[in-house]
Design a protein around this motif. Structure first.
Motif, PDB file in Angstrom:
ATOM      1  N   VAL A 141     -40.980 -34.932  -9.913  1.00  0.00           N
ATOM      2  CA  VAL A 141     -42.209 -34.867 -10.701  1.00  0.00           C
ATOM      3  C   VAL A 141     -43.344 -34.436  -9.774  1.00  0.00           C
ATOM      4  N   ALA A 142     -43.974 -33.318 -10.097  1.00  0.00           N
ATOM      5  CA  ALA A 142     -45.127 -32.841  -9.340  1.00  0.00           C
ATOM      6  C   ALA A 142     -46.302 -32.689 -10.294  1.00  0.00           C
ATOM      7  N   GLY A 143     -47.498 -32.953  -9.804  1.00  0.00           N
ATOM      8  CA  GLY A 143     -48.647 -32.845 -10.693  1.00  0.00           C
ATOM      9  C   GLY A 143     -49.963 -32.998  -9.970  1.00  0.00           C
ATOM     10  N   HIS A 144     -51.024 -32.960 -10.763  1.00  0.00           N
ATOM     11  CA  HIS A 144     -52.373 -33.119 -10.232  1.00  0.00           C
ATOM     12  C   HIS A 144     -53.132 -34.084 -11.137  1.00  0.00           C
ATOM     13  N   GLN A 145     -53.714 -35.120 -10.540  1.00  0.00           N
ATOM     14  CA  GLN A 145     -54.479 -36.123 -11.280  1.00  0.00           C
ATOM     15  C   GLN A 145     -55.952 -36.000 -10.917  1.00  0.00           C
ATOM     16  N   GLN A 195     -55.985 -36.019  -6.908  1.00  0.00           N
ATOM     17  CA  GLN A 195     -54.891 -36.015  -5.952  1.00  0.00           C
ATOM     18  C   GLN A 195     -53.735 -35.176  -6.485  1.00  0.00           C
ATOM     19  N   PHE A 196     -53.140 -34.356  -5.622  1.00  0.00           N
ATOM     20  CA  PHE A 196     -51.864 -33.732  -5.954  1.00  0.00           C
ATOM     21  C   PHE A 196     -50.773 -34.761  -5.700  1.00  0.00           C
ATOM     22  N   THR A 197     -49.853 -34.924  -6.637  1.00  0.00           N
ATOM     23  CA  THR A 197     -48.827 -35.959  -6.521  1.00  0.00           C
ATOM     24  C   THR A 197     -47.431 -35.351  -6.591  1.00  0.00           C
ATOM     25  N   PHE A 198     -46.505 -36.062  -5.971  1.00  0.00           N
ATOM     26  CA  PHE A 198     -45.116 -35.617  -5.980  1.00  0.00           C
ATOM     27  C   PHE A 198     -44.216 -36.840  -5.837  1.00  0.00           C
ATOM     28  N   THR A 199     -43.261 -36.984  -6.748  1.00  0.00           N
ATOM     29  CA  THR A 199     -42.265 -38.047  -6.641  1.00  0.00           C
ATOM     30  C   THR A 199     -40.881 -37.436  -6.793  1.00  0.00           C
ATOM     31  N   ALA A 200     -39.915 -38.027  -6.111  1.00  0.00           N
ATOM     32  CA  ALA A 200     -38.533 -37.545  -6.178  1.00  0.00           C
ATOM     33  C   ALA A 200     -37.605 -38.746  -6.170  1.00  0.00           C
ATOM     34  N   GLN A 201     -36.540 -38.644  -6.951  1.00  0.00           N
ATOM     35  CA  GLN A 201     -35.546 -39.711  -6.994  1.00  0.00           C
ATOM     36  C   GLN A 201     -34.164 -39.104  -7.161  1.00  0.00           C
ATOM     37  N   SER A 202     -33.213 -39.568  -6.367  1.00  0.00           N
ATOM     38  CA  SER A 202     -31.848 -39.065  -6.414  1.00  0.00           C
ATOM     39  C   SER A 202     -30.895 -40.247  -6.506  1.00  0.00           C
ATOM     40  N   THR A 203     -30.067 -40.258  -7.561  1.00  0.00           N
ATOM     41  CA  THR A 203     -29.103 -41.333  -7.776  1.00  0.00           C
ATOM     42  C   THR A 203     -27.694 -40.768  -7.687  1.00  0.00           C
ATOM     43  N   HIS A 204     -26.875 -41.364  -6.816  1.00  0.00           N
ATOM     44  CA  HIS A 204     -25.509 -40.908  -6.578  1.00  0.00           C
ATOM     45  C   HIS A 204     -24.528 -41.926  -7.160  1.00  0.00           C
ATOM     46  N   ASN A 205     -23.633 -41.450  -8.025  1.00  0.00           N
ATOM     47  CA  ASN A 205     -22.551 -42.265  -8.578  1.00  0.00           C
ATOM     48  C   ASN A 205     -21.233 -41.739  -8.036  1.00  0.00           C
ATOM     49  N   VAL A 206     -20.481 -42.611  -7.360  1.00  0.00           N
ATOM     50  CA  VAL A 206     -19.246 -42.179  -6.712  1.00  0.00           C
ATOM     51  C   VAL A 206     -18.122 -43.128  -7.103  1.00  0.00           C
ATOM     52  N   TYR A 220     -38.880 -41.348  -3.428  1.00  0.00           N
ATOM     53  CA  TYR A 220     -40.082 -41.040  -2.628  1.00  0.00           C
ATOM     54  C   TYR A 220     -41.251 -40.820  -3.574  1.00  0.00           C
ATOM     55  N   SER A 221     -42.402 -41.346  -3.217  1.00  0.00           N
ATOM     56  CA  SER A 221     -43.613 -41.130  -3.992  1.00  0.00           C
ATOM     57  C   SER A 221     -44.745 -40.765  -3.050  1.00  0.00           C
ATOM     58  N   SER A 222     -45.378 -39.638  -3.312  1.00  0.00           N
ATOM     59  CA  SER A 222     -46.512 -39.194  -2.513  1.00  0.00           C
ATOM     60  C   SER A 222     -47.755 -40.000  -2.898  1.00  0.00           C
ATOM     61  N   PRO A 223     -48.877 -39.792  -2.241  1.00  0.00           N
ATOM     62  CA  PRO A 223     -50.113 -40.461  -2.658  1.00  0.00           C
ATOM     63  C   PRO A 223     -50.449 -40.186  -4.119  1.00  0.00           C
ATOM     64  N   THR A 224     -50.957 -41.210  -4.826  1.00  0.00           N
ATOM     65  CA  THR A 224     -51.336 -41.095  -6.235  1.00  0.00           C
ATOM     66  C   THR A 224     -52.703 -41.728  -6.435  1.00  0.00           C
ATOM     67  N   THR A 225     -53.264 -41.544  -7.630  1.00  0.00           N
ATOM     68  CA  THR A 225     -54.550 -42.137  -7.961  1.00  0.00           C
ATOM     69  C   THR A 225     -54.440 -42.967  -9.223  1.00  0.00           C
ATOM     70  N   TYR A 226     -55.365 -43.916  -9.376  1.00  0.00           N
ATOM     71  CA  TYR A 226     -55.499 -44.681 -10.617  1.00  0.00           C
ATOM     72  C   TYR A 226     -56.928 -45.215 -10.669  1.00  0.00           C
TER      73      TYR A 226
END
Length: 809
Positions: free
Chosen positions: A666-670, A685-696, A710-716
């Motif tokens: 997820v990438a975006g701008h708040q 803030q420009f934001t970026f989050t990433a998530q990877s789930t492995h099923n084995v 991973y979550s980049s800096p965000t605003t609220y």
């Protein structure tokens, strides 16, 4: 730069989807239900060797790249169904397209009885109006809570106060099986932490709900779907587990389902003790108007919540068209909380240096009861339907608190002590009626209409006492900090929703919802009455374009509203420490959001979601620092506006036969505009989050699941949050013909999921670090039992929103 990246990704998506030559079609069963995740293989007619193949999507659609010139067969197969062959057919050119239409597989009853298959299902799927995160059967679900699974869902973020955000936006409404959870903030967090994730089937993230849903929820709706009974006779499960995160916790429970004849009943019970620990640091610096002071506080919180809960219900089918039923939920929770803090308050401008050692102790009890009566029926053979739901919910809670403060002047060595007590009971009574009607008015047109009426009565009392540290039984009521407030509200809503299949490629859904709100808040014993009355209309629009068998675009728009939580409207003062407290805001206005989305789906597997939202009168917590006495008042306020751009990419990958990976980015701008003390502030803030789930799937029947995020800096609001990253792992092993599951899990393995943030305005600074002991290990057992045949149970759900706003009690 971000806009260029999004535009490039969008164009690549379109060019890739439109240039493919494919063999397309759709699979269904004999009841015309789409068959998701079935196998479609292309075989040579000469020797039946496989050339290529795919797995059907969530709607049963498939699209296979066209093979080289030759003669082929299609082989269609799914667990529990007879294998079907289609063809032969001839490919005369590599760029040829062929649509096989709708294909029907027949059930294989013997296979259903005798064959057990171990497989991995996709973790995330995207439909036209929602994203679905699979939870059932995963190793990490074992021993976890619904709250922990929820915060791992794509785009979901939890702030330092436990409030949920979706794609960086506040205003999320949480539903359970289509019914609102009735809480928000910390109360919602407590309720979800008391719910075992082992009873969760999936989580639906609905960013742009249609007019059928309550208009509340500016950033969307999250619907937690619980496991449904799917078997004739008696079946169920028993489970228990242990958790350690520097404190010990446990959970245990049972689910029993029974169907005989026209009756279908269930009962589930859960008991748990869940520890919640926090370590934190808070720093405030005051420089406004010549001030020079620094507040430095070390925090240590110990909290344990014990919650028994009971859920039971029954349905009776008069025939295959009409049924009635009832559902009841009961829960009781007790929370013991001890919050210790060491505060260094150094006012250099005034030459006063004070050290405060404080202990806050809370005994909190909560009781909730929810009752639902429902009817559903088919009124004719053309699909005309009617559903009626009656709901009553009652919440009662009480918080008795004691605040012990010890002061020492570091300049003179003089000391003093202070003892404060509060008594804070509250209650909510909610009545709601929903009527939903649907009819096929033309061959390709469906009309849905509905009405909802709700009545809410809430009350909250705060008695604040100043006690004598030497004579603890002697206490004096502080009337300035005490209050008793009642709020009543009526909402009347009606909606109409039209779905039109315009062609094989185009589908339109459009709706309009109107909501009339009438509210009144009044202090008991006299005081100013706050009246709120407004009528609003909320349109929604969904346009689906099936460009090809493997490429689909959905355009959607909706207007939403968020009304303030009932407690926020209460003009109370909620004490935290000698330098900090929170205040209610009876002048808080609702916030309105316009949301746009463009969803692209390729190969029924890969999804790119582009979105934009604009919120007027966005409300968020604002810490107002007073440099005269170095205090901070937290209050929820309407800020000018908030807007965000976002791009979400969901890209599952099959690394090996037994190794699936679900990736979401997820990438975006708040951007938030805030007016404070006649000064306009912009927090973006420009934001970026990433998530990877492995099923084995490992040898010896072991199943491994690992998630990295991973979550980049965000605003609220006025806050900026720092970077986070984390990793969770889980291992599952089944015994006794898959009736007994043993699960071992570890969360936040490297202890990196800290909540760090700051705010800076008007010359003052605010910084915090909190760690909620997310690092833990869990061991769980679950035993499944059954006796009977498979059947399809009805999904009973209603939609309430009012108690979502009953948070903070």
């Amino acid at each position: 730069m971000m806009k260029n990246l999004i535009l490039t990704a969008f164009l690549l998506f379109i060019l890739t989807g439109s240039s493919l030559a494919q063999l397309t079609g759709k699979l269904q069963d004999e009841k015309r239900v789409a068959l998701a995740y079935a196998n479609v293989a292309v075989l040579h007619t000469s020797d039946s060797t496989a050339v290529t193949g795919v797995v059907t999507g969530a709607e049963g659609d498939f699209a296979v790249p066209t093979p080289a010139e030759g003669e082929y067969l299609l082989r269609l197969s799914a667990i529990g169904y007879r294998t079907m062959f289609v063809g032969p057919f001839e490919v005369i050119a590599r760029g040829m397209r062929k649509d096989f239409g709708v294909l029907t597989l027949k059930e294989n009853a013997e296979m259903l009885r005798e064959v057990t298959v171990q497989t991995l299902r996709p973790t995330i799927t995207v439909d036209a109006d929602k994203m679905v995160v699979s939870v059932e059967g995963t190793a990490l679900a074992a021993g976890s809570t619904a709250y922990e699974v929820l915060e791992k869902s794509p785009g979901v973020w939890v702030d330092q106060d436990g409030n949920l955000q979706l794609n960086g936006k506040a205003g999320v409404r949480v539903m359970i099986d289509g019914r609102p959870s009735f809480l928000s903030g910390k109360e919602l967090q407590s309720m979800l932490e008391a719910m075992s994730a082992e009873n969760v089937k999936s989580i639906e993230v609905i960013a742009n709900p249609s007019s059928k849903y309550d208009a509340a929820g500016s950033s969307g709706i999250i619907n937690i779907k619980l496991k449904q009974n799917t078997r004739q006779g008696m079946n169920g499960s028993l489970y228990g587990g242990y958790q350690y995160n520097k404190a010990s916790g446990y959970n245990a429970g049972a689910n029993v389902n029974y169907k005989k004849g026209s009756w279908n009943s269930f009962v589930s019970a859960d008991v748990a003790k869940r520890p919640r620990l926090r370590e934190g640091v808070m720093i405030r610096e005051f420089y406004e108007a010549g001030a020079d002071a620094r507040f430095h506080q070390l925090r240590d919180e110990l909290m344990a919540t014990s919650t028994p809960a009971l859920r039971l219900g029954t349905d009776y089918d008069f025939n295959d068209k009409h049924s009635v039923g009832a559902v009841a939920n009961f829960s009781h929770s007790t929370t013991d909380r001890a919050f210790y803090s060491d505060t260094d308050m150094n006012d250099r401008a005034k030459g006063v240096h004070t050290f405060v050692k404080a202990g806050n102790f809370n005994d909190i009890t909560s009781n909730s009861s929810a009752f639902n009566l429902h009817y559903s029926g088919l009124l004719d053979t053309t699909g005309t339907s009617l559903a009626i739901n009656l709901d009553y919910i009652q919440l009662n809670n009480n918080n008795e608190a004691r605040y012990a403060n010890s002061f020492r002047n570091l300049n003179t060595g003089a000391g003093s002590e202070e003892l404060l007590k509060t008594y804070n009971p509250g209650y909510y009574d909610i009545y709601s009626t929903n009527i939903d009607f649907g009819a096929n008015i033309l061959e390709n047109t469906k009309l849905e209409m509905g009405f909802k009426g709700s009545h809410v009565l809430s009350g909250n009392q705060l008695s604040f006492y100043v006690a004598d540290p030497e004579q603890k039984n002697r206490q004096v009521l502080d009337e300035a900090r005490s209050n008793h407030y009642r709020y009543t509200e009526n909402i009347f809503a009606a909606y109409a929703n039209l779905s039109i299949k315009m062609s094989e490629s185009w589908n339109l859904q459009a709706g309009l919802r109107g909501e009339q709100t009438i509210g009144e808040g009044k202090p008991v014993g006299g005081g100013e009455t706050i009246k709120k009355r407004y009528l609003d209309f909320f349109p929604s629009f969904f346009l689906t374009h099936k460009v090809s068998g493997s490429y689909k675009i959905v355009y959607n728009y909706s207007r939403r509203i968020d009304r303030p939580n009932y407690r926020t409207l209460n003009p109370f003062i909620f004490y935290q420490d000698p330098y900090s407290w929170a205040e209610g805001n009876p002048d808080l206005k609702p916030q309105y959001t316009n949301s746009f989305q463009l969803i692209q789906t390729l190969q029924n597997t890969y999804n790119l979601v582009l979105g934009y939202t604009h919120t007027k009168d966005f409300f968020a917590e604002v810490p107002q620092q007073n440099s005269e006495n170095n205090t901070t008042i937290y209050q929820e306020r309407n800020i000018d506006k908030s807007e965000s751009f976002s791009a979400t990419l969901i890209a599952p990958v099959k690394v090996l036969k037994n190794w699936d990976v679900s990736n979401n980015l997820v990438a975006g701008h708040q951007r938030n505009k805030i007016l404070l003390q006649d000064k306009e502030l912009t927090n973006e803030q420009f934001t970026f989050t990433a998530q990877s789930t492995h099923n084995v799937l490992l040898p010896l029947g072991l199943q491994l699941q690992a998630t990295a995020g991973y979550s980049s800096p965000t605003t609220y609001g006025v806050y900026k949050f720092k970077t986070q990253w984390w990793m969770d792992v889980g291992l599952k092993k089944s015994f006794l013909d898959d009736k007994l599951d043993l699960m071992l899990g570890a969360t936040d393995v490297f202890r990196t999921r800290e909540a760090r943030g700051d705010a800076s305005y008007n010359g003052n600074m605010f910084t915090f670090v909190n760690y909620f002991m997310a690092k833990s290990v869990r061991l769980n057992l679950r035993y499944n039992f059954q006796r009977g045949q498979n059947f399809k149970s009805k999904n009973r759900s209603t939609r309430l929103e009012e108690l979502n706003r009953a948070g903070g009690q």
